[in-house]
Design a protein around this motif. Structure first.
Motif, PDB file in Angstrom:
ATOM      1  N   ILE A  61       0.861  -1.183   0.000  1.00  0.00           N
ATOM      2  CA  ILE A  61       0.000   0.000   0.000  1.00  0.00           C
ATOM      3  C   ILE A  61       0.896   1.231   0.000  1.00  0.00           C
ATOM      4  CG2 ILE A  61      -1.663   1.349   1.330  1.00  0.00           C
ATOM      5  CD1 ILE A  61      -2.997  -1.118   2.239  1.00  0.00           C
ATOM      6  N   GLU A  62       0.509   2.240  -0.758  1.00  0.00           N
ATOM      7  CA  GLU A  62       1.270   3.489  -0.858  1.00  0.00           C
ATOM      8  C   GLU A  62       0.501   4.612  -0.155  1.00  0.00           C
ATOM      9  OE1 GLU A  62       4.177   3.386  -2.150  1.00  0.00           O
ATOM     10  OE2 GLU A  62       4.067   1.518  -3.265  1.00  0.00           O
ATOM     11  N   ASN A  63       1.199   5.683   0.125  1.00  0.00           N
ATOM     12  CA  ASN A  63       0.586   6.929   0.621  1.00  0.00           C
ATOM     13  C   ASN A  63      -0.205   6.737   1.902  1.00  0.00           C
ATOM     14  OD1 ASN A  63       1.638   8.243  -1.664  1.00  0.00           O
ATOM     15  ND2 ASN A  63      -0.145   7.641  -2.854  1.00  0.00           N
ATOM     16  N   VAL A  64       0.343   5.945   2.827  1.00  0.00           N
ATOM     17  CA  VAL A  64      -0.306   5.738   4.118  1.00  0.00           C
ATOM     18  C   VAL A  64       0.679   6.026   5.245  1.00  0.00           C
ATOM     19  CG1 VAL A  64      -1.986   4.025   3.327  1.00  0.00           C
ATOM     20  CG2 VAL A  64       0.235   3.256   4.150  1.00  0.00           C
ATOM     21  N   ILE A  65       0.131   6.238   6.413  1.00  0.00           N
ATOM     22  CA  ILE A  65       0.915   6.421   7.635  1.00  0.00           C
ATOM     23  C   ILE A  65       0.651   5.200   8.499  1.00  0.00           C
ATOM     24  CG2 ILE A  65       1.263   7.852   9.685  1.00  0.00           C
ATOM     25  CD1 ILE A  65      -0.065  10.153   7.989  1.00  0.00           C
ATOM     26  N   GLU A  66       1.703   4.504   8.902  1.00  0.00           N
ATOM     27  CA  GLU A  66       1.552   3.340   9.770  1.00  0.00           C
ATOM     28  C   GLU A  66       1.614   3.786  11.223  1.00  0.00           C
ATOM     29  OE1 GLU A  66       4.200   0.116   8.889  1.00  0.00           O
ATOM     30  OE2 GLU A  66       3.582   0.040   6.786  1.00  0.00           O
ATOM     31  N   MET A  67       0.664   3.325  12.007  1.00  0.00           N
ATOM     32  CA  MET A  67       0.592   3.676  13.417  1.00  0.00           C
ATOM     33  C   MET A  67       1.412   2.681  14.232  1.00  0.00           C
ATOM     34  SD  MET A  67      -1.182   6.224  12.676  1.00  0.00           S
ATOM     35  CE  MET A  67      -1.556   6.992  14.209  1.00  0.00           C
ATOM     36  N   GLN A  68       1.351   2.781  15.562  1.00  0.00           N
ATOM     37  CA  GLN A  68       2.086   1.883  16.444  1.00  0.00           C
ATOM     38  C   GLN A  68       1.552   0.460  16.359  1.00  0.00           C
ATOM     39  OE1 GLN A  68       1.537   3.869  20.237  1.00  0.00           O
ATOM     40  NE2 GLN A  68       3.703   4.407  20.247  1.00  0.00           N
ATOM     41  N   SER A  69       2.414  -0.500  16.630  1.00  0.00           N
ATOM     42  CA  SER A  69       2.016  -1.904  16.642  1.00  0.00           C
ATOM     43  C   SER A  69       1.158  -2.196  17.869  1.00  0.00           C
ATOM     44  CB  SER A  69       3.244  -2.809  16.679  1.00  0.00           C
ATOM     45  OG  SER A  69       4.007  -2.640  15.518  1.00  0.00           O
ATOM     46  N   VAL A  70       0.091  -2.950  17.647  1.00  0.00           N
ATOM     47  CA  VAL A  70      -0.793  -3.382  18.737  1.00  0.00           C
ATOM     48  C   VAL A  70      -1.132  -4.854  18.534  1.00  0.00           C
ATOM     49  CG1 VAL A  70      -1.822  -1.108  19.175  1.00  0.00           C
ATOM     50  CG2 VAL A  70      -2.867  -2.625  17.508  1.00  0.00           C
ATOM     51  N   THR A  71      -1.425  -5.545  19.620  1.00  0.00           N
ATOM     52  CA  THR A  71      -1.843  -6.940  19.544  1.00  0.00           C
ATOM     53  C   THR A  71      -3.360  -6.977  19.459  1.00  0.00           C
ATOM     54  OG1 THR A  71       0.056  -7.606  20.862  1.00  0.00           O
ATOM     55  CG2 THR A  71      -1.754  -9.173  20.715  1.00  0.00           C
ATOM     56  N   GLU A  72      -3.870  -7.735  18.496  1.00  0.00           N
ATOM     57  CA  GLU A  72      -5.325  -7.835  18.317  1.00  0.00           C
ATOM     58  C   GLU A  72      -5.738  -9.279  18.135  1.00  0.00           C
ATOM     59  OE1 GLU A  72      -7.564  -5.317  15.950  1.00  0.00           O
ATOM     60  OE2 GLU A  72      -6.380  -3.542  16.381  1.00  0.00           O
ATOM     61  N   GLU A  73      -6.853  -9.631  18.737  1.00  0.00           N
ATOM     62  CA  GLU A  73      -7.461 -10.949  18.567  1.00  0.00           C
ATOM     63  C   GLU A  73      -8.520 -10.816  17.482  1.00  0.00           C
ATOM     64  OE1 GLU A  73      -7.645 -14.863  19.173  1.00  0.00           O
ATOM     65  OE2 GLU A  73      -6.469 -13.635  20.544  1.00  0.00           O
ATOM     66  N   MET A  74      -8.345 -11.597  16.400  1.00  0.00           N
ATOM     67  CA  MET A  74      -9.290 -11.557  15.284  1.00  0.00           C
ATOM     68  C   MET A  74      -9.927 -12.932  15.134  1.00  0.00           C
ATOM     69  SD  MET A  74      -7.194  -9.307  12.551  1.00  0.00           S
ATOM     70  CE  MET A  74      -6.375  -7.802  13.035  1.00  0.00           C
ATOM     71  N   LEU A  75     -10.869 -13.063  14.218  1.00  0.00           N
ATOM     72  CA  LEU A  75     -11.551 -14.335  14.006  1.00  0.00           C
ATOM     73  C   LEU A  75     -10.586 -15.456  13.636  1.00  0.00           C
ATOM     74  CD1 LEU A  75     -14.689 -13.140  12.016  1.00  0.00           C
ATOM     75  CD2 LEU A  75     -14.573 -13.832  14.413  1.00  0.00           C
ATOM     76  N   SER A  76      -9.528 -15.133  12.886  1.00  0.00           N
ATOM     77  CA  SER A  76      -8.594 -16.161  12.436  1.00  0.00           C
ATOM     78  C   SER A  76      -7.408 -16.359  13.374  1.00  0.00           C
ATOM     79  CB  SER A  76      -8.097 -15.833  11.029  1.00  0.00           C
ATOM     80  OG  SER A  76      -7.488 -14.569  11.008  1.00  0.00           O
ATOM     81  N   GLY A  77      -7.345 -15.616  14.458  1.00  0.00           N
ATOM     82  CA  GLY A  77      -6.251 -15.790  15.414  1.00  0.00           C
ATOM     83  C   GLY A  77      -5.756 -14.480  15.996  1.00  0.00           C
ATOM     84  N   LYS A  78      -4.635 -14.568  16.674  1.00  0.00           N
ATOM     85  CA  LYS A  78      -4.032 -13.420  17.342  1.00  0.00           C
ATOM     86  C   LYS A  78      -2.893 -12.885  16.480  1.00  0.00           C
ATOM     87  CE  LYS A  78      -2.214 -12.231  21.889  1.00  0.00           C
ATOM     88  NZ  LYS A  78      -1.862 -12.754  23.208  1.00  0.00           N
ATOM     89  N   TYR A  79      -2.827 -11.553  16.349  1.00  0.00           N
ATOM     90  CA  TYR A  79      -1.843 -10.907  15.485  1.00  0.00           C
ATOM     91  C   TYR A  79      -1.288  -9.655  16.154  1.00  0.00           C
ATOM     92  CZ  TYR A  79      -4.268 -13.563  11.863  1.00  0.00           C
ATOM     93  OH  TYR A  79      -4.834 -14.562  11.123  1.00  0.00           O
TER      94      TYR A  79
END
Length: 130
Positions: A47-65
């Motif tokens: 992806i171009e022209n975006v700002i990446e924020m801080q890393s966070v841990t998230e639990e999603m339907l397919s697992g933890k990321y």
């Protein structure tokens, strides 16, 4: 960090629906069979022209990321996230790829001349030793 210079994409590409900033080539699409925070989403290589924020841990339907939210560089709308780390071995293929929310982006086909899409690099100030 320095000033971010928006990149103009050609051919078929996704844009932010709020400000029309170019976000991703259609050719970088891996799959549209994903669900994001706001509905349908796509897994994209880059992806171009975006700002990446801080890393966070998230639990999603397919697992933890560990993910980093990405925002449009122009209007700061949340357009998706980047997979930094997948805890499940079966989900490792997502690492380094992005989820693009399809309800905040739109696919556009552009028929412009490629010579109009020159990206100017930022000006570097060199110190001269005299």
């Amino acid at each position: 960090m320095g000033r971010h210079y928006p990149l103009r994409l050609t051919s078929q590409y996704y844009v932010c629906i709020h400000c029309k900033t170019h976000l991703a080539f259609k050719g970088h699409l891996i799959s549209r069979d994903y669900t994001g925070r706001y509905g349908r989403a796509a897994l994209i290589k880059r992806i171009e022209n975006v700002i990446e924020m801080q890393s966070v841990t998230e639990e999603m339907l397919s697992g933890k990321y560990i993910v980093r939210r990405v925002h449009c560089c122009r209007c700061h709308a949340n357009v998706g996230w980047k997979y930094v780390l997948a805890y499940k071995p079966s989900e490792k293929y997502k690492e380094g790829n992005y989820i693009l929310e399809l309800n905040v982006s739109s696919l556009i086909r552009d028929e412009i001349d490629a010579s109009e899409c020159i990206v100017q690099p930022p000006i570097a100030f060199l110190s001269s030793s005299l």
